[in-house]
Design a protein around this motif. Structure first.
Motif, PDB file in Angstrom:
ATOM      1  N   PRO A 103       0.810  -1.224   0.000  1.00 26.27           N
ATOM      2  CA  PRO A 103       0.000   0.000   0.000  1.00 26.27           C
ATOM      3  C   PRO A 103       0.838   1.266   0.000  1.00 26.27           C
ATOM      4  CG  PRO A 103       0.099  -0.907   2.213  1.00 26.27           C
ATOM      5  CD  PRO A 103       0.793  -1.899   1.317  1.00 26.27           C
ATOM      6  N   PHE A 115      -4.666   0.770   5.957  1.00 25.10           N
ATOM      7  CA  PHE A 115      -4.108   0.402   4.654  1.00 25.10           C
ATOM      8  C   PHE A 115      -3.291  -0.891   4.738  1.00 25.10           C
ATOM      9  CE2 PHE A 115      -4.417   5.096   3.668  1.00 25.10           C
ATOM     10  CZ  PHE A 115      -5.418   4.945   2.719  1.00 25.10           C
ATOM     11  N   ARG A 131      -5.758  -3.790   5.711  1.00 26.22           N
ATOM     12  CA  ARG A 131      -6.892  -3.864   4.784  1.00 26.22           C
ATOM     13  C   ARG A 131      -8.190  -4.154   5.535  1.00 26.22           C
ATOM     14  NH1 ARG A 131      -2.747  -6.612   3.046  1.00 26.22           N
ATOM     15  NH2 ARG A 131      -3.670  -8.638   3.492  1.00 26.22           N
ATOM     16  N   LEU A 170      -8.439   8.237   1.037  1.00 26.39           N
ATOM     17  CA  LEU A 170      -8.625   7.114   0.123  1.00 26.39           C
ATOM     18  C   LEU A 170      -9.082   7.597  -1.253  1.00 26.39           C
ATOM     19  CD1 LEU A 170      -8.603   4.068  -0.269  1.00 26.39           C
ATOM     20  CD2 LEU A 170     -10.929   3.974   0.640  1.00 26.39           C
ATOM     21  N   TYR A 225      -4.546  -3.353  -3.050  1.00 23.43           N
ATOM     22  CA  TYR A 225      -4.723  -2.934  -1.662  1.00 23.43           C
ATOM     23  C   TYR A 225      -5.906  -1.972  -1.532  1.00 23.43           C
ATOM     24  CZ  TYR A 225      -2.731   1.822  -2.060  1.00 23.43           C
ATOM     25  OH  TYR A 225      -2.507   3.135  -2.372  1.00 23.43           O
ATOM     26  N   ASN A 235      -9.451  -2.582   0.587  1.00 21.61           N
ATOM     27  CA  ASN A 235     -10.001  -1.573   1.504  1.00 21.61           C
ATOM     28  C   ASN A 235     -11.434  -1.218   1.140  1.00 21.61           C
ATOM     29  OD1 ASN A 235      -8.103  -0.175   3.644  1.00 21.61           O
ATOM     30  ND2 ASN A 235      -6.792  -0.750   1.940  1.00 21.61           N
TER      31      ASN A 235
END
Length: 255
Positions: A28, A78, A81, A125, A204, A208
């Motif tokens: 990530p 991150f 996850r 994000l 990744y 998420n």
């Protein structure tokens, strides 16, 4: 938009996702103090707080040490996850529509409120998602929804130009207009995740997003009363900042 009625399609998607999520995710990209400070500065002071009651005004007065710990929390999400369960809870409050009968449930407009810290993480994000979408050229040129610098006026100008050109060439122009009802509520989450894996999106981020969308809950608030928490079917969160961003990826292949 909802789960398809073809068992073969559902089976293909289920098998593909099971295999995908059993594979280690990509390394990530972590956030930092500057990014979190920038996200905090963009918070609107007048917004109502979510279930934890923390106001945006309070977030803007956090100490440097508090922001540092927030960076550590965001980066842990991150790395693991895993989206925290407390941040998946939505408080739904009802606002009476003007000129309607207050005795009727249909007279109220539901407003979904998410925790401020959750929205702060979503901003981080979203920045990562947008960067990947922009650099990878993943959005089709016909896609105008929830996209910077792509306005309704620009879309209408393109449509008028196309009609005018065809008219000059003595050609007909056909158009189909679709109004998708309850788009966020009926979106097929597994279908969305499958599409993200199909375009080789950063794994990744896909992990998420999957954690963010699943196992969500809500509580209903009316005047001074608040209900107990209830589970929700997997769907795009109403009021979630990330919802509109991933929805445009879901419909990106429509043309």
């Amino acid at each position: 938009m909802a789960v398809p009625s073809f068992p073969a399609v559902i089976e293909i998607v289920d098998v593909a996702l099971r295999s995908y999520f059993q594979t280690p995710a990509s390394e990530p990209k972590l956030t930092n103090l500057d990014e979190v400070h920038e996200a905090i500065s963009g918070l609107k002071v007048g917004k109502a707080p979510g279930p934890n009651g923390i106001q945006n005004r309070a977030m803007k007065h956090l100490s440097q040490r508090a922001v540092y710990f927030m960076v550590q929390i965001f980066n842990a999400i991150f790395l693991t996850r895993h989206f925290p369960s407390l941040w998946k809870n939505t408080r739904v409050t009802c606002i009476l529509k003007p000129g309607t009968n207050p005795a009727l449930p249909s007279s109220y407009r539901p407003i979904s409120l998410l925790d401020t810290i959750c929205k702060l993480f979503e901003k981080i994000l979203i920045s990562m998602i947008s960067h990947e979408v922009r650099d990878g050229g993943l959005l089709r040129d016909e896609q105008f929804g929830f996209r910077p610098s792509y306005t309704t006026s620009l879309l209408l100008a393109r449509l008028v130009e196309r009609i005018t050109r065809n008219f000059g060439d003595k050609r007909l122009t056909g158009a189909v207009f679709l109004n998708v009802a309850k788009a966020f509520d009926t979106l097929w989450i597994d279908g969305l995740l499958y599409k993200l894996t199909f375009i080789n999106y950063l794994s990744y981020i896909v992990h998420n997003i999957s954690s963010y969308l699943r196992d969500r809950s809500f509580e209903k608030s009316f005047q001074t009363a608040t209900s107990s928490r209830r589970g929700m079917l997997p769907e795009l969160a109403q009021g979630g900042l990330i919802s509109a961003v991933v929805f445009r990826l879901y419909v990106n292949d429509k043309p």
